[in-house]
Design a protein around this motif. Structure first.
Motif, PDB file in Angstrom:
ATOM      1  N   ALA A 129      33.722  44.617  43.019  1.00  0.00           N
ATOM      2  CA  ALA A 129      32.973  43.380  42.821  1.00  0.00           C
ATOM      3  C   ALA A 129      33.914  42.209  42.567  1.00  0.00           C
ATOM      4  O   ALA A 129      33.711  41.102  43.089  1.00  0.00           O
ATOM      5  CB  ALA A 129      31.990  43.540  41.655  1.00  0.00           C
ATOM      6  N   ALA A 130      34.959  42.450  41.783  1.00  0.00           N
ATOM      7  CA  ALA A 130      35.942  41.390  41.517  1.00  0.00           C
ATOM      8  C   ALA A 130      36.683  41.003  42.787  1.00  0.00           C
ATOM      9  O   ALA A 130      36.937  39.816  43.044  1.00  0.00           O
ATOM     10  CB  ALA A 130      36.922  41.850  40.442  1.00  0.00           C
ATOM     11  N   PHE A 131      37.044  41.990  43.589  1.00  0.00           N
ATOM     12  CA  PHE A 131      37.747  41.723  44.848  1.00  0.00           C
ATOM     13  C   PHE A 131      36.880  40.886  45.783  1.00  0.00           C
ATOM     14  O   PHE A 131      37.347  39.885  46.357  1.00  0.00           O
ATOM     15  CB  PHE A 131      38.114  43.055  45.510  1.00  0.00           C
ATOM     16  CG  PHE A 131      38.652  42.928  46.908  1.00  0.00           C
ATOM     17  CD1 PHE A 131      39.888  42.344  47.146  1.00  0.00           C
ATOM     18  CD2 PHE A 131      37.922  43.391  48.000  1.00  0.00           C
ATOM     19  CE1 PHE A 131      40.386  42.231  48.432  1.00  0.00           C
ATOM     20  CE2 PHE A 131      38.410  43.284  49.286  1.00  0.00           C
ATOM     21  CZ  PHE A 131      39.647  42.695  49.513  1.00  0.00           C
ATOM     22  N   LEU A 132      35.614  41.258  45.937  1.00  0.00           N
ATOM     23  CA  LEU A 132      34.726  40.499  46.821  1.00  0.00           C
ATOM     24  C   LEU A 132      34.502  39.089  46.295  1.00  0.00           C
ATOM     25  O   LEU A 132      34.363  38.142  47.079  1.00  0.00           O
ATOM     26  CB  LEU A 132      33.401  41.234  46.981  1.00  0.00           C
ATOM     27  CG  LEU A 132      33.485  42.600  47.689  1.00  0.00           C
ATOM     28  CD1 LEU A 132      32.104  43.225  47.794  1.00  0.00           C
ATOM     29  CD2 LEU A 132      34.122  42.474  49.058  1.00  0.00           C
ATOM     30  N   SER A 133      34.477  38.954  44.981  1.00  0.00           N
ATOM     31  CA  SER A 133      34.359  37.622  44.397  1.00  0.00           C
ATOM     32  C   SER A 133      35.551  36.761  44.785  1.00  0.00           C
ATOM     33  O   SER A 133      35.408  35.575  45.134  1.00  0.00           O
ATOM     34  CB  SER A 133      34.254  37.720  42.874  1.00  0.00           C
ATOM     35  OG  SER A 133      34.233  36.441  42.280  1.00  0.00           O
ATOM     36  N   GLU A 134      36.743  37.344  44.774  1.00  0.00           N
ATOM     37  CA  GLU A 134      37.950  36.606  45.147  1.00  0.00           C
ATOM     38  C   GLU A 134      37.963  36.257  46.631  1.00  0.00           C
ATOM     39  O   GLU A 134      38.636  35.309  47.043  1.00  0.00           O
ATOM     40  CB  GLU A 134      39.199  37.414  44.794  1.00  0.00           C
ATOM     41  CG  GLU A 134      39.403  37.632  43.304  1.00  0.00           C
ATOM     42  CD  GLU A 134      39.630  36.331  42.548  1.00  0.00           C
ATOM     43  OE1 GLU A 134      40.172  35.384  43.153  1.00  0.00           O
ATOM     44  OE2 GLU A 134      39.282  36.269  41.361  1.00  0.00           O
TER      45      GLU A 134
END
Length: 252
Positions: free
Chosen positions: A17-22
């Protein structure tokens, strides 16, 4: 595009989720369950780390998924990927890793981080190895259920079952995601994102302080695998799940 991250527990749920947010998507922080959702972004990190049940709001999973806006990301272990026709605007990222790793990671989470799983605490079971064997017997079957669901999704996509278009699914080994730069690059391309953004996105996701990285513990996880734990693991037939996964083209 809406994205739902369907994971085996401890297979990079929050990292993804953090990666996709970035990469430019909106991480809603919504951890989806059958009849509830954890609203993780409405609470401070400590609450999410120690007593995640406090973030729970009762809401059917379909309502949560249908309520996602374009660009939103939700996640969880709920097998939403089994219902592509019901959720036609959703892209599914299915994450997994070897069960020997996920089972240890969940045990560490329950025993050393969370404060709402009292039966596994040192005050109840003093020895770590005995506690791990107890955890495997009590909680291991639930992880195997999640494997059953993920493998069913994979099989239907492989069979090109109506509605299960491969264009709407990505299957990601979390360990490979961390070790092989081509894995996150390929995922970014599947999502229509410039892969040149991936190195910075991965670095930011690695640096993020998430609920699953807040322990600061240094443990010899191999030491938990006593003969008793190995017997409990064998009873789960987890290796049969791994063999089935490999037969369906998943890699470890």
């Amino acid at each position: 595009m809406r994205i739902y991250i369907q994971t085996i527990p401890k297979s990079g749920t929050y990292f993804m989720a953090a990666f996709l947010s970035e990469l430019g998507f909106n991480d809603t922080g919504l951890h989806v369950g059958l009849d509830h959702v954890l609203r993780t972004k409405d609470f401070e990190l400590r609450t999410n780390v120690e007593t995640p049940g406090r973030t729970r709001a009762m809401q059917p999973y379909a309502q949560t998924i249908l309520g996602l806006a374009a660009g939103d990301v939700a996640f969880g272990h709920m097998p939403v990927g089994l219902h592509p026709i019901k959720f036609p605007r959703v892209f599914f990222v299915c994450c997994y890793r070897h069960p020997r790793k996920t089972l240890v990671s969940e045990f560490v989470d329950f025993r050393f981080r969370r404060q709402d799983v009292p039966w596994i605490k040192p005050s109840e079971i003093a020895d770590d190895r005995a506690a791990f064997a107890t955890y495997l017997r009590k909680c291991g079957p639930e992880q195997m259920d999640k494997w059953r669901d993920l493998l069913r999704v994979r099989r239907l996509v492989t069979l090109r079952w109506p509605g299960f278009s491969a264009r709407r699914y990505a299957f990601v080994n979390f360990d490979a995601m961390l070790a092989d730069p081509e894995v996150p690059r390929a995922l970014a391309e599947r999502l229509g994102v410039d892969p040149q953004r991936v190195p910075d996105a991965m670095a930011a996701a690695r640096a993020a302080e998430t609920k699953t990285k807040a322990t600061g513990l240094t443990l010899d996880r191999n030491a938990f695998w006593s003969n008793e734990a190995e017997a409990a693991y064998a009873a789960l037939r987890a290796e049969a799940r791994v063999r089935r996964a490999k037969s369906l083209g998943l890699t470890f």
